[in-house]
Motif scaffolding. Structure first.
Motif, short mmCIF file in Angstrom:
data_model
loop_
_atom_site.label_atom_id
_atom_site.label_comp_id
_atom_site.label_asym_id
_atom_site.label_seq_id
_atom_site.Cartn_x
_atom_site.Cartn_y
_atom_site.Cartn_z
N ASP A 139 -11.15 8.31 2.55
CA ASP A 139 -9.92 8.68 1.85
C ASP A 139 -9.05 7.43 1.69
O ASP A 139 -8.79 6.70 2.65
N ASP B 194 -5.59 5.75 1.21
CA ASP B 194 -4.18 5.98 1.42
C ASP B 194 -3.41 4.71 1.04
O ASP B 194 -3.74 3.61 1.50
N GLU B 195 -2.40 4.84 0.16
CA GLU B 195 -1.69 3.68 -0.35
C GLU B 195 -1.00 2.89 0.76
O GLU B 195 -1.01 1.65 0.76
N SER B 196 -0.37 3.58 1.69
CA SER B 196 0.34 2.88 2.77
C SER B 196 -0.63 2.08 3.64
O SER B 196 -0.35 0.94 4.03
N THR B 197 -1.79 2.69 3.94
CA THR B 197 -2.79 1.97 4.74
C THR B 197 -3.34 0.78 3.96
O THR B 197 -3.60 -0.29 4.53
N GLN C 255 -7.27 2.23 9.84
CA GLN C 255 -7.22 3.70 9.75
C GLN C 255 -7.61 4.35 11.08
O GLN C 255 -6.99 5.32 11.52
#
Length: 747
Positions: free
Chosen positions: A525, A527-530, A568
């Motif tokens: 997946d 995720d933009e923040s990660t 992550q």
């Protein structure tokens, strides 16, 4: 025609007469032996049959003598220029070299002949002479200003001689050049009589009916016109004399060419041109009384005749930028005819006539100003000053050191600052041409021959005046940041910055899509923040830098995914294997749980294991279809090498227990980077031929090209993106068919 010279009795008599006149006029400036040596060279060329008539059938000896006499009478040239004119036919036929002339007659004569030869070469470019740029290039090519003066005199003489020629096409071409090139040059140099003659003769040859129509009208109205001028100026003369002013008046009739231009501009017949002549009132008065007396004269005339306010020009209160001062008024004289009157003082008239005010600009001849104006003006004053003729021997052109002029293959002339490169010219033509520019084919001004096809240069090559430049492009070429240091013009710099910005934006979108696809393939997946944290952990402050390095391959996709997973999951990176070689056992259960992170093609590793975490080795860059094997790294991952990898023997000898079988099983849409080494003869256009083969194949992408040439051979590396070995073999076969290519191999 190019017929061998066979002097007719009339030509022989004419030549002897011209020689006698020349001897009389320039005898004081000749040096001992000049006359005998010149006669010897001319007679030798004639007797040996080396001279030929020109394409008008004219005798070059006679025309050179005519031009020399005209240059003396109308321009004031003397010994060096006259000898250069007379000897030029010997240079043209190959009897004499410029070096021999310089040794016999002095460096000044050689310099003039060298300038004439350079301009002769320039004309072979078939340039567009109707441009100010070409006139300036012509001047910059003339090392000695007398070269230009000789060319003007030669063209006036030629225009006089071709009246009855049957070669109408050549006559028309010569006349067009006289109108567009030589007449404006003569005007700039203050040679007004020659300028008017060139314009009138060109009109006579180009528009025969219009010329004779106007000429007949002028002849028919001359007596009436002269009588009218007397009636007009009579009352003015009485009034001004009564005031005690010192003055004189003169009338001038417009040239046939000027009248024709006026008729075309105003769309009117001859009778509709009301200012066929103008009256000049020139006042002799002290400097401090100039404006007062000019306005006083203006008041007297406007009291006598009705003026047209729309036609008034006050260059007395606010002089032109070139210094021209005068009052121009148009008044309705007797019989309701409009007459232009120009009021000025002796000083103003001298300024306007002698060139300080650049009289050619006052007449409406456009120029780009600057140093060229001042320099030409200085030459003009030297011509009018008899003591300045000798000074011209030392006079060299140093004008426009900061500008160059180059030709396109079609003959168009472009101007650039000195130091401009091929890339500057490419961006001047069009943004797309600049962004895809790979180099150019240049035919230089010096030493050009008809068989010269030019030399291929890179886009870094500096341009020089007179070069003919053909831009070479490739659809795979892209602008780069370092190009900004190559170009000289602000126009090119701004276009490069814009192109780089647009390219980076497009690449960022493509790379972002590719990265998302890789994450989906790994079932991770996104995720933009990660992802932002991943960028920062990898040392990137800007997302644009991150995506750019992904695009150019500086940053590996696997590194990004590994770092993303680490952040992550909050786990640390795996510790390297420290077991001894004897204890090393491949953990196939760990391998089988991993997914491919590099390629969508399927590799079967070991005993039919698919979806294993692997990377393609950079030492041999394997692609789909290659015979490959796997090498287990200390971290548990697998590197895929070609069986013929340079490092394979050493790996098998030292780490045979880490070798696992691998083979390709399925085919995806992956593209692989391979490098080809190409060696061949450094022939013209060979690089363009190589790159065109790649650009024509939609499934091939040229990433980079690096060429090194030495002693007639070139060696280059082509980095290409492709799908499999079948396409690679096809490409290699095609490249080997290019003429001049000696070797193509994969590295």
């Amino acid at each position: 025609m190019n017929e061998q010279i066979d002097f007719t009795s009339a030509e022989r008599e004419q030549a002897l007469t011209l020689l006698a006149q020349l001897r009389e006029k320039i005898a004081p400036s000749l040096q001992e032996g000049d006359e005998a040596k010149t006669r010897h060279h001319l007679m030798k060329a004639i007797e040996e049959g080396q001279m030929r008539r020109d394409f008008f059938g004219l005798n070059p000896v006679v025309t050179s003598l005519q031009t020399a006499l005209l240059a003396i009478d109308e321009i004031g040239l003397r010994r060096d220029a006259v000898l250069a004119i007379m000897l030029h036919p010997c240079i043209e036929c190959g009897l004499l070299s410029i070096g021999e002339v310089a040794d016999s007659y002095g460096p000044a004569v050689g310099r003039i002949l060298h300038g004439l030869e350079r301009i002769h070469e320039l004309y072979k470019q078939n340039p567009v002479v109707e441009s100010e740029n070409f006139r300036n290039l012509l001047l910059s090519f003339a090392e000695d200003m007398r070269v230009i003066l000789i060319m003007i005199a030669d063209r006036v003489n030629l225009m006089r001689q071709i009246r009855d020629t049957a070669n109408e096409e050549a006559k028309r071409e010569v006349s067009q050049e006289a109108a567009y090139l030589y007449a404006p040059l003569a005007h700039k140099l203050g040679l007004y009589k020659l300028k008017s003659e060139l314009e009138d003769l060109s009109l006579k040859y180009l528009e025969h009916d219009a010329y004779y129509h106007i000429k007949e009208k002028l002849n028919a109205t001359k007596a009436a016109r002269d009588a009218y001028i007397e009636r007009f100026i009579g009352p003015i003369n009485e009034k001004l004399t009564a005031t005690g002013m010192k003055f004189h008046m003169k009338g001038r009739t417009k040239s046939i060419h000027s009248i024709w231009q006026k008729m075309k501009k105003q769309h009117c017949p001859f009778e509709g041109v009301y200012d066929l002549f103008a009256i000049r009132i020139i006042i002799d008065c002290p400097l401090e009384e100039e404006k007062q007396q000019c306005w006083k004269t203006f008041a007297i005339i406007t009291d006598m005749y009705t003026s047209n306010p729309k036609r008034m020009r006050d260059w007395l209160s606010v002089p032109k930028s070139n210094g021209y001062e005068s009052l121009h008024i148009t008044v309705k004289g007797p019989e309701d005819k409009w007459v232009e009157v120009q009021i000025r003082t002796e000083r103003m008239d001298e300024v306007a006539e002698r060139g300080v005010a650049a009289h050619w600009r006052y007449k409406g001849v456009k120029a780009d100003g600057g140093g060229m104006d001042e320099w030409l003006n200085g030459i003009r004053q030297m011509l009018e000053d008899t003591s300045g003729i000798e000074a011209m021997d030392q006079f060299k052109m140093d004008l426009y050191d900061d500008e160059i002029y180059v030709f396109t293959p079609r003959g168009d002339l472009l101007k650039f600052p000195k130091g401009a490169t091929v890339l500057d010219m490419a961006y001047h033509i069009h943004s797309k041409v600049g962004s895809h520019c790979t180099g150019a084919r240049i035919r230089s001004a010096e030493g050009r021959s008809p068989s010269d096809t030019g030399r291929v240069v890179t886009f870094r090559q500096e341009l020089h005046s007179g070069d003919q430049v053909e831009i070479l492009t490739s659809s795979t070429q892209r602008p780069k940041q370092e190009w900004l240091s190559i170009v000289k013009t602000s126009r090119a710099k701004s276009k490069i910055r814009l192109a780089i910005k647009e390219t980076q934006q497009k690449e960022a979108l493509l790379v972002k899509e590719m990265l998302e696809r890789k994450f989906r393939n790994r079932k991770i997946d996104l995720d933009e923040s990660t992802m932002m944290r991943t960028m920062k952990k990898l040392g990137y402050k800007e997302a644009s830098d991150f995506y750019r390095q992904l695009a150019d391959g500086t940053l590996d996709v696997s590194t990004v995914i590994d770092k993303y997973i680490e952040l992550q999951q909050g786990d640390k990176a795996p510790v390297g294997d420290t077991r001894s070689a004897e204890e090393f056992v491949l953990d196939t259960s760990q391998i089988s749980s991993l997914k491919s992170q590099v390629s969508e093609d399927v590799l079967v590793i070991g005993k039919d294991l698919k979806g294993v975490d692997y990377q393609l080795a950079h030492c041999c860059n394997p692609i789909y279809g290659d015979r490959v094997f796997g090498f287990v790294t200390v971290s548990g991952g697998i590197k895929i090498h070609r069986c013929d990898c340079p490092n394979a023997p050493e790996m098998r000898r030292r780490f045979g227990y880490r070798i696992v079988k691998a083979k390709w099983s399925g085919k995806g849409e992956s593209q692989y980077q391979i490098t080809l080494r190409v060696i061949g003869n450094d022939d013209l256009g060979i690089v363009n031929n190589l790159t065109s083969i790649i650009s024509k194949d939609e499934k091939l992408v040229l990433r980079s090209i690096n060429i090194d040439s030495h002693d007639g051979l070139f060696r280059g590396n082509l980095v290409v993106m492709m799908g499999d070995t079948a396409r690679l073999e096809t490409l290699i076969k095609k490249l080997r068919t290019v003429k001049g290519v000696k070797q193509v191999e994969r590295i």
